[in-house]
Each structure stands twice: as C-alpha cells, then as structure tokens.
Design a protein around this motif. Structure first.
Motif, PDB file in Angstrom:
ATOM      1  N   GLY A 392       0.817  -1.218   0.000  1.00 17.16           N
ATOM      2  CA  GLY A 392       0.000   0.000   0.000  1.00 17.16           C
ATOM      3  C   GLY A 392       0.850   1.268   0.000  1.00 17.16           C
ATOM      4  O   GLY A 392       2.077   1.231  -0.156  1.00 17.16           O
ATOM      5  N   GLY A 393       0.164   2.375   0.134  1.00 18.37           N
ATOM      6  CA  GLY A 393       0.824   3.666   0.327  1.00 18.37           C
ATOM      7  C   GLY A 393       1.659   4.167  -0.833  1.00 18.37           C
ATOM      8  O   GLY A 393       2.524   5.024  -0.652  1.00 18.37           O
ATOM      9  N   LYS A 394       1.407   3.666  -2.039  1.00 20.39           N
ATOM     10  CA  LYS A 394       2.266   4.087  -3.154  1.00 20.39           C
ATOM     11  C   LYS A 394       2.007   5.538  -3.537  1.00 20.39           C
ATOM     12  O   LYS A 394       0.893   5.902  -3.896  1.00 20.39           O
ATOM     13  N   VAL A 395       3.066   6.335  -3.494  1.00 23.56           N
ATOM     14  CA  VAL A 395       2.921   7.729  -3.930  1.00 23.56           C
ATOM     15  C   VAL A 395       4.272   8.236  -4.433  1.00 23.56           C
ATOM     16  O   VAL A 395       5.318   7.931  -3.858  1.00 23.56           O
ATOM     17  N   TRP A 396       4.222   8.944  -5.541  1.00 22.26           N
ATOM     18  CA  TRP A 396       5.429   9.515  -6.142  1.00 22.26           C
ATOM     19  C   TRP A 396       5.364  11.029  -5.995  1.00 22.26           C
ATOM     20  O   TRP A 396       4.319  11.628  -6.251  1.00 22.26           O
ATOM     21  N   VAL A 408       2.245  15.278  -7.220  1.00 17.00           N
ATOM     22  CA  VAL A 408       1.994  14.233  -6.227  1.00 17.00           C
ATOM     23  C   VAL A 408       1.073  13.225  -6.902  1.00 17.00           C
ATOM     24  O   VAL A 408      -0.045  13.555  -7.297  1.00 17.00           O
ATOM     25  N   ASP A 409       1.598  12.001  -7.064  1.00 18.74           N
ATOM     26  CA  ASP A 409       0.964  11.008  -7.926  1.00 18.74           C
ATOM     27  C   ASP A 409       0.662   9.762  -7.091  1.00 18.74           C
ATOM     28  O   ASP A 409       1.579   9.110  -6.594  1.00 18.74           O
ATOM     29  N   ARG A 410      -0.636   9.461  -6.928  1.00 17.37           N
ATOM     30  CA  ARG A 410      -0.997   8.254  -6.163  1.00 17.37           C
ATOM     31  C   ARG A 410      -1.136   7.035  -7.073  1.00 17.37           C
ATOM     32  O   ARG A 410      -1.647   5.999  -6.662  1.00 17.37           O
ATOM     33  N   GLY A 411      -0.674   7.165  -8.322  1.00 13.75           N
ATOM     34  CA  GLY A 411      -0.726   6.034  -9.254  1.00 13.75           C
ATOM     35  C   GLY A 411      -2.063   5.982  -9.973  1.00 13.75           C
ATOM     36  O   GLY A 411      -3.024   6.658  -9.588  1.00 13.75           O
ATOM     37  N   ALA A 412      -2.118   5.179 -11.037  1.00  9.52           N
ATOM     38  CA  ALA A 412      -3.337   4.963 -11.825  1.00  9.52           C
ATOM     39  C   ALA A 412      -3.980   6.288 -12.248  1.00  9.52           C
ATOM     40  O   ALA A 412      -5.203   6.429 -12.241  1.00  9.52           O
ATOM     41  N   GLY A 413      -3.141   7.289 -12.558  1.00  8.41           N
ATOM     42  CA  GLY A 413      -3.663   8.555 -13.085  1.00  8.41           C
ATOM     43  C   GLY A 413      -4.192   9.506 -12.026  1.00  8.41           C
ATOM     44  O   GLY A 413      -4.712  10.579 -12.351  1.00  8.41           O
ATOM     45  N   ASP A 414      -4.059   9.136 -10.757  1.00 11.81           N
ATOM     46  CA  ASP A 414      -4.624   9.951  -9.675  1.00 11.81           C
ATOM     47  C   ASP A 414      -3.584  11.009  -9.256  1.00 11.81           C
ATOM     48  O   ASP A 414      -2.987  10.933  -8.189  1.00 11.81           O
ATOM     49  N   VAL A 415      -3.419  11.989 -10.140  1.00  7.57           N
ATOM     50  CA  VAL A 415      -2.291  12.916 -10.059  1.00  7.57           C
ATOM     51  C   VAL A 415      -2.752  14.328  -9.714  1.00  7.57           C
ATOM     52  O   VAL A 415      -3.781  14.786 -10.216  1.00  7.57           O
ATOM     53  N   ARG A 416      -2.003  15.028  -8.878  1.00  7.09           N
ATOM     54  CA  ARG A 416      -2.200  16.470  -8.685  1.00  7.09           C
ATOM     55  C   ARG A 416      -0.873  17.131  -9.029  1.00  7.09           C
ATOM     56  O   ARG A 416       0.190  16.625  -8.667  1.00  7.09           O
ATOM     57  N   ARG A 417      -0.965  18.293  -9.687  1.00  2.79           N
ATOM     58  CA  ARG A 417       0.235  18.889 -10.262  1.00  2.79           C
ATOM     59  C   ARG A 417       0.085  20.405 -10.288  1.00  2.79           C
ATOM     60  O   ARG A 417      -0.994  20.904 -10.597  1.00  2.79           O
ATOM     61  N   VAL A 418       1.162  21.133  -9.951  1.00  2.00           N
ATOM     62  CA  VAL A 418       1.058  22.591 -10.024  1.00  2.00           C
ATOM     63  C   VAL A 418       2.428  23.229 -10.249  1.00  2.00           C
ATOM     64  O   VAL A 418       3.461  22.649  -9.904  1.00  2.00           O
ATOM     65  N   GLU A 419       2.416  24.409 -10.839  1.00  2.00           N
ATOM     66  CA  GLU A 419       3.654  25.160 -11.072  1.00  2.00           C
ATOM     67  C   GLU A 419       4.286  25.517  -9.734  1.00  2.00           C
ATOM     68  O   GLU A 419       3.570  25.872  -8.793  1.00  2.00           O
ATOM     69  N   PHE A 448       0.788  20.465  -0.852  1.00  2.98           N
ATOM     70  CA  PHE A 448      -0.090  19.357  -1.245  1.00  2.98           C
ATOM     71  C   PHE A 448      -0.452  18.554  -0.002  1.00  2.98           C
ATOM     72  O   PHE A 448       0.438  18.138   0.733  1.00  2.98           O
ATOM     73  N   SER A 449      -1.737  18.299   0.202  1.00  2.00           N
ATOM     74  CA  SER A 449      -2.172  17.439   1.293  1.00  2.00           C
ATOM     75  C   SER A 449      -2.948  16.273   0.696  1.00  2.00           C
ATOM     76  O   SER A 449      -3.978  16.488   0.067  1.00  2.00           O
ATOM     77  N   SER A 450      -2.434  15.082   0.904  1.00  2.00           N
ATOM     78  CA  SER A 450      -3.068  13.908   0.296  1.00  2.00           C
ATOM     79  C   SER A 450      -3.055  12.747   1.274  1.00  2.00           C
ATOM     80  O   SER A 450      -2.077  12.537   1.977  1.00  2.00           O
ATOM     81  N   ARG A 451      -4.150  12.003   1.310  1.00  2.00           N
ATOM     82  CA  ARG A 451      -4.191  10.793   2.126  1.00  2.00           C
ATOM     83  C   ARG A 451      -3.600   9.645   1.307  1.00  2.00           C
ATOM     84  O   ARG A 451      -3.896   9.502   0.115  1.00  2.00           O
ATOM     85  N   VAL A 452      -2.753   8.854   1.954  1.00  2.00           N
ATOM     86  CA  VAL A 452      -2.156   7.657   1.344  1.00  2.00           C
ATOM     87  C   VAL A 452      -2.090   6.589   2.431  1.00  2.00           C
ATOM     88  O   VAL A 452      -2.013   6.931   3.602  1.00  2.00           O
ATOM     89  N   TYR A 453      -2.104   5.339   2.047  1.00  2.00           N
ATOM     90  CA  TYR A 453      -2.352   4.278   3.023  1.00  2.00           C
ATOM     91  C   TYR A 453      -1.279   3.190   3.018  1.00  2.00           C
ATOM     92  O   TYR A 453      -1.488   2.106   2.481  1.00  2.00           O
ATOM     93  N   PRO A 454      -0.128   3.469   3.633  1.00  2.00           N
ATOM     94  CA  PRO A 454       0.936   2.465   3.698  1.00  2.00           C
ATOM     95  C   PRO A 454       0.674   1.483   4.840  1.00  2.00           C
ATOM     96  O   PRO A 454       0.069   1.850   5.838  1.00  2.00           O
ATOM     97  N   LEU A 455       1.144   0.267   4.699  1.00  2.00           N
ATOM     98  CA  LEU A 455       1.049  -0.697   5.804  1.00  2.00           C
ATOM     99  C   LEU A 455       2.451  -0.934   6.358  1.00  2.00           C
ATOM    100  O   LEU A 455       3.415  -1.077   5.587  1.00  2.00           O
TER     101      LEU A 455
END
Ligand code: FRU
Length: 481
Positions: A392-396, A408-419, A448-455
């Motif tokens: 879990g918890g994959k984020v780039w 900030v990319d949570r994978g599978a196209g779930d991307v947020r991006r800004v200058e 950037f504030s994002s929830r991600v779920y690592p185990l």
C-alpha cells in the motif's frame, strides 16, 4: 421527560439531551477498542470513533485553542451531524473533549465559535429535514458554554431563519468581531444556482442585519459556496470558501469540490469587497476541504478537513473516517497565501532517523510518523517514491524543471500537479503520518495534502538520478491513540 436523582435535599434533574450526552460518551468509550489502528494518525486530529468532516469553531478561548468538527459517532460514514470537540495549548498537542453538540430536531451543520469573556458562543447551521421540496431547510442557531466543555442551545433559535432570496442552502456561519460589532459570512447560492457568500452584522449575535453579497460566482465558480471565511491578512482581505461544482481546467480544480480564496480590499464603512486577484486553490493535494481559520496574537492559522467528498475513505472499514490537516500559519506574499507548518512542529521530533545523502536508487525505511526534509538540485529532476513496507501507500513526488511543476501522484492517473517557482528556500518538508502526506515546497508557496495508506511504516526510494540530502525525524504522538 426529566429524570431526577433521588437526592432529597437538591434533586438534580437531567434532561433528555443531558442523558443522550452521557450515553454517547459511554458509547464512544465502548467502541474505541474496536478500532483497527493500522491507519490511525499520530499527530493529526481524528474522530475517536466514526465519521469526521469539516473543522468547526476553530478559536481561542480562556487560554486554549478549541477545534470542533462535523461528527457522526455511530458509523464511519456521514450521518446526522454532531459537533466533536478537541482542545490544545499550542495547536499541535490535542485533547479529546466530550461531544459538544448533538442533533435534536436539527442536524448540527458547520459553523464557528467566538469567545465573549468567560462565555464561548457557537453559531452553527441547523439543517432540518422537511416533507416538502427540496426536503430540507437551513437556518442559523446559537449555543453557549460557561466552561468551554458543556454547551446548551439558545432558546431563541433560530437567530437567522432564512436566506434573503429564500434559498434552502444557507449554511456554515463564520463569525468575527470588528469594533463593537459582530459580523458573519454565510455560504449560499442564487436561485439560478450560482455560489455566493452573504455578509451580516449584529450587536449581540442574536439580531442580525443583512449587509451585502460579499462575493458571487458569475457562472464559472460552481453552484454553491460552502464554508466561507473572511479575514484580513497582511493588509489585504481574503475571502476563503469551498465552491461545489467547479469544472476541472487542466491541472486545476481536480478534486470533487474545491477550496480556495479571492484576495481583495474591503471597507467596513461601505461593506464593499473589491476582488483584486482571481480565485486560487489554497492547497494542491487530493484531500483538503472546508478550511477554517482563526487568529491569535496577530497570527492567522488554518486547518482543513483532510479528506474529500465522494472518494473512497480507505479507513472506514477500520471504524473511523476523516482527519484534520496539521494546523498551518498563513501569510500573504505578493498575490498568494503562504502556508507554513507551525514552529511547534519541530518539538515533535523524537529522534533523527537519517541525516545524510540518499543516493540515486537507494532505499530507506521510515516510521509511520516521520518528517522529511529533502534538498536536491532543482535544476535537475527530483523523484521520490514512497510505499508501505508491507504494501500500500504508493505515492510519487516529482519535480521536473523543464515543466516547472511539482507532482503528487498516487498512481493509476490519480495525479495532482502545479507550477512551483520558489520564493526563497528550495527544500521540501514532507510530513508523513500513518495514512497521510503533506508536502510543503520552499517557504510554503505550494502545498499538497493527500491521504495515502501504507502498511507497516514507510519505504522511501530516491528515484532521481541525483543524490539527495535527506533529514528524517521520527515524530511524537500528539493525539489520543
Ligand atoms: C461542507 C459541508 C457543509 C455542511 C457540512 C455538513 O463539507 O457540506 O456545507 O455544513 O459539510 O456536514
């Protein structure tokens, strides 16, 4: 119904609502052991059990900060709204307090708090279900407390029965004092479905005079503006709100609903707000909504719901859902709000995990609650990959100088991006918790504030072709386990 104890000398009578309050706290204590702790956050406010959304009543009263929140204790999905309550000496360490407001005929929707001497006053939206279209009605209620813990509803409610245009959407009062008068902004809409913010004033919080429409969508800013806030910041005025229904435009406005602000000038004589800078998002992550501010000792603080409507809430199977972001301090630099973690966050550093270089493609393990400081050469690409040690918890997190954007990319196209054009420092501060990531770029000009779920804690890989300077600190727990 009044239940009286058998004390002969002075019978103590408990009303239905008092009994419901006692039973609710017993229920919460009873359910806490059932919570699965795997994603429970260490230094973010979460509901003890059940569901949380918007921050409410963010304020300073009698030597302490108070933060309330939209709360449904009986399930980890949204339900009839209560107000949960925590307090803090420093906006970093939080104590759980008894649930402040329980729904009766009305659900207790979002609102704010003010301190009046020894009394604390809450102003909130009473959301009532009706049997006629549109099947709900919204008006504004008051509640008071003499000890900052136990709240009683004002018997003269509602103090603001309806929107001037009769719209049923009339909610989320944010009150403040200016001179000898109280002001409130309220979220609403026009009858042709354009979001707007209304401004009122009052001498006593009870009788309100409608002043003006402070801001309104011209058609491109959504059908409803929720959770408005209005405040002075470094010589300008900021209208902060959460528009529903804005359409995505490239990298902008990609969340279900948005949160952002308009900078302008305001005159308390004429009540006119003149926008000077167009709407901008406050935070560029996946999970940031219904932000609310408070001011203390000349500093302006913000906190937001660290989640979003109509997205999967991964933790809900664990008996809880939703969190608050860490509190940030706001300043205005040029035409943009800068958000900075509080200085007190440094005191949470328990011990150093790493202080050195992470070579290209090197991997390091980090605890669930970690602060990372990352420094690289921003003339070259930077890429960090975070994942859960046990899945879990994959984020780039990426920076590409050729495009000038942070991702900030949570994978599978779930991307947020800004200058990002750094206004000073070029380091990143990344706050990782058991199910969250908050990235502060440079001075806090891009966040950037994002929830991600690592185990099982975090694993960090440096995917850049350059080596990076990394400081990593294990952070202490500041909220109840
Ligand atoms: C924003 C909001 C508010 C409302 C509350 C209900 O997230 O929709 O407008 O008062 O949530 O829980």
């Amino acid at each position: 119904v009044l239940l009286c104890t058998l004390a002969v000398v002075s019978p103590k009578c408990l009303s239905d609502i008092d009994i419901a309050k006692v039973e609710l706290e017993e229920y919460i204590d009873f359910k806490i052991p059932d919570i699965n702790p795997r994603y429970r956050l260490h230094y973010h406010v979460t509901p003890p059990v059940g569901w949380m959304n918007d921050p409410n009543g963010f304020s300073y009263h009698d030597g302490e900060f108070h933060l309330f929140y939209q709360y449904y204790p009986y399930d980890s999905v949204w339900g009839p709204m209560h107000w949960g309550h925590v307090s803090s000496p420093d906006l970093v360490h939080w104590n759980q307090l008894p649930t402040a407001l329980l729904p009766e005929n009305e659900q207790c929707f979002s609102g704010s708090a003010v301190s009046i001497g020894d009394t604390m006053a809450l102003m909130y939206t009473a959301h009532e279900v009706t049997d006629k279209e549109p099947y709900y009605n919204e008006s504004q209620y008051l509640a008071f407390s003499d000890d900052g813990i136990d709240f009683y509803k004002y018997e003269g409610n509602p103090v603001l029965p309806a929107a001037p245009n009769g719209s049923p959407d009339f909610r989320d009062p944010k009150v403040w004092k200016y001179g000898n008068e109280w002001y409130v902004v309220l979220g609403s809409k026009t009858l042709d479905q354009r979001g707007r913010v209304l401004l009122y004033k009052s001498k006593d919080l009870k009788d309100w005079e409608f002043l003006t429409v402070l801001g309104e969508s011209q058609g491109d800013m959504g059908y409803m503006w929720e959770c408005p806030d209005f405040f002075e910041l470094d010589g300008k005025f900021v209208l902060l709100m959460s528009p529903q229904g804005m359409k995505a435009e490239g990298d902008r406005y990609k969340n279900t609903h948005q949160n952002g602000y308009i900078i302008g000038s305001f005159d308390y004589e004429t009540n006119e707000f003149h926008p000077e800078v167009d709407f901008q998002e406050m935070d560029f992550g996946h999970d940031f909504y219904a932000a609310q501010t408070t001011e203390h000792n000349g500093k302006r603080y913000v906190v937001a719901w660290f989640s979003m409507w109509e997205v999967p809430h991964v933790e809900d199977v664990d008996g809880w859902s939703g969190a608050m972001t860490i509190v940030r301090e706001l300043t205005l630099v040029d035409d943009r709000i800068i958000m900075k973690p509080l200085d007190e966050m440094i005191d949470l550093r328990h011990h150093t995990i790493m202080h050195g270089r992470l070579r290209s493609h090197e991997v390091t393990a980090l605890p669930q609650a970690t602060e990372l400081i990352v420094e690289g050469n921003i003339k070259q690409k930077i890429e960090l990959y975070l994942q859960g040690v046990d899945g879990g918890g994959k984020v780039w997190v990426r920076w590409d100088p050729a495009v000038g954007k942070v991702v900030v990319d949570r994978g599978a196209g779930d991307v947020r991006r800004v200058e990002w054009s750094p206004i000073g420092s070029t380091t990143w501060r990344i706050f990782l918790d058991a199910s969250s990531l908050e990235l502060f770029c440079g001075e806090g000009e891009v966040v950037f504030s994002s929830r991600v779920y690592p185990l099982g804690g975090w694993k960090l890989t440096n995917l850049s072709s350059q080596s990076l300077k990394i400081e990593a600190y294990h952070l202490k727990r500041t909220v109840p386990a």
